[in-house]
Design an enzyme around this catalytic site. Sequence first.
Site, mmCIF file in Angstrom:
data_model
loop_
_atom_site.group_PDB
_atom_site.id
_atom_site.type_symbol
_atom_site.label_atom_id
_atom_site.label_comp_id
_atom_site.label_asym_id
_atom_site.label_seq_id
_atom_site.Cartn_x
_atom_site.Cartn_y
_atom_site.Cartn_z
ATOM 1 N N LYS A 114 49.614 58.061 73.023
ATOM 2 C CA LYS A 114 50.249 57.720 71.756
ATOM 3 C C LYS A 114 49.698 56.423 71.190
ATOM 4 C CE LYS A 114 54.791 57.218 69.586
ATOM 5 N NZ LYS A 114 56.258 57.217 69.780
ATOM 6 N N PHE A 115 49.363 55.473 72.076
ATOM 7 C CA PHE A 115 48.945 54.161 71.605
ATOM 8 C C PHE A 115 47.539 53.775 72.053
ATOM 9 C CE2 PHE A 115 53.618 53.902 71.981
ATOM 10 C CZ PHE A 115 53.918 53.712 70.645
ATOM 11 N N VAL A 118 41.102 56.570 75.971
ATOM 12 C CA VAL A 118 40.413 56.146 77.184
ATOM 13 C C VAL A 118 39.005 56.725 77.183
ATOM 14 C CG1 VAL A 118 40.438 56.105 79.702
ATOM 15 C CG2 VAL A 118 42.602 56.074 78.438
ATOM 16 N N ASP A 227 57.345 57.399 84.449
ATOM 17 C CA ASP A 227 56.659 58.375 83.593
ATOM 18 C C ASP A 227 55.738 59.274 84.414
ATOM 19 O OD1 ASP A 227 56.118 59.680 81.237
ATOM 20 O OD2 ASP A 227 54.672 58.219 80.503
#
Length: 367
Positions: A114-115, A118, A227
């Site tokens: 989302k942010f 890679v 997560d």
Amino acid sequence: MQRNSLVNIKLNANSPSKKTTTRPNTSRINKPWRISHSPQQRNPNSKIPSPVREKLNRLPVNNKKFLDMESSKIPSPIRKATSSKMIHENKKLPKFKSLSLDDFELGKKLGKGKFGKVYCVRHRSTGYICALKVMEKEEIIKYNLQKQFRREVEIQTSLNHPNLTKSYGYFHDEKRVYLLMEYLVNGEMYKLLRLHGPFNDILASDYIYQIANALDYMHKKNIIHRDIKPENILIGFNNVIKLTDFGWSIINPPENRRKTVCGTIDYLSPEMVESREYDHTIDAWALGVLAFELLTGAPPFEEEMKDTTYKRIAALDIKMPSNISQDAQDLILKLLKYDPKDRMRLGDVKMHPWILRNKPFWENKRL
């Protein structure tokens, strides 16, 4: 110091009220659009996509084999660095005076969150292969993620375990922040699961053992991951897997309880969906969800509507397929307990009959 300039920057937007991630429907066979990369794109010898910055769009990568280099070529951790000074120095490595994006050749994109994105990168002067997570400062500020980012860096650099991705440090420029991390050649477990379908007991038990091992280590250091999901698990050589993405991880002493709802909806525990206090046992719950997904191809409480998913989680509405072995069912059901105190401890997971029965057939013997 530049590191603090990011952390102390004045906010221009409020934090979003919801911190959970919604996964698309995970019916893997009927949803081919979920594959992030085609098999051709996953080929390490395929064409390298465009780099991150405009000025590097035509950056050549002369040796395509660097995407396949063994993990032994990956350096020991490069300590935290700004673009002007190396803060901690590892004597076994070249004495970098600085780190910037210009120090790296950028290869293929490994993943996208989302942010951030890679990329596979190679350090120009040493040839070391790493993964580089790129995040826009504007996005970090917009969603009030300065503290979360700094916490992610501090937690990941404090961890040293064979089933956790290593952090080599970070640097930044005017627009972006870059996290330099260990590179694992086979990528996300999620992509492997999506490409090949559910895993058999031998492979799934091997993976669950390794994740339980990593989480047990983290919990002994009072760190909760928060997560767990296939997208946050990377696969290296010889089926060695590593837990990654510590963006939602937090240091939490045993006497403390948390209430922040975060993570991925399909993996939330009952105490999270009911806005109750929770502790490290939410990771044990997520491990049970993961085991179910590895064996079936989809998480156990998945529904089109978020509220329906929440209701099924709170009611422990688990529809266990008949093709899951009795030992695997036993492990899953002992992890997916409504009361956190009743959930199987991670040390016991590693000694469960399902694990012990399949362990002799693993590709590599685990400690």
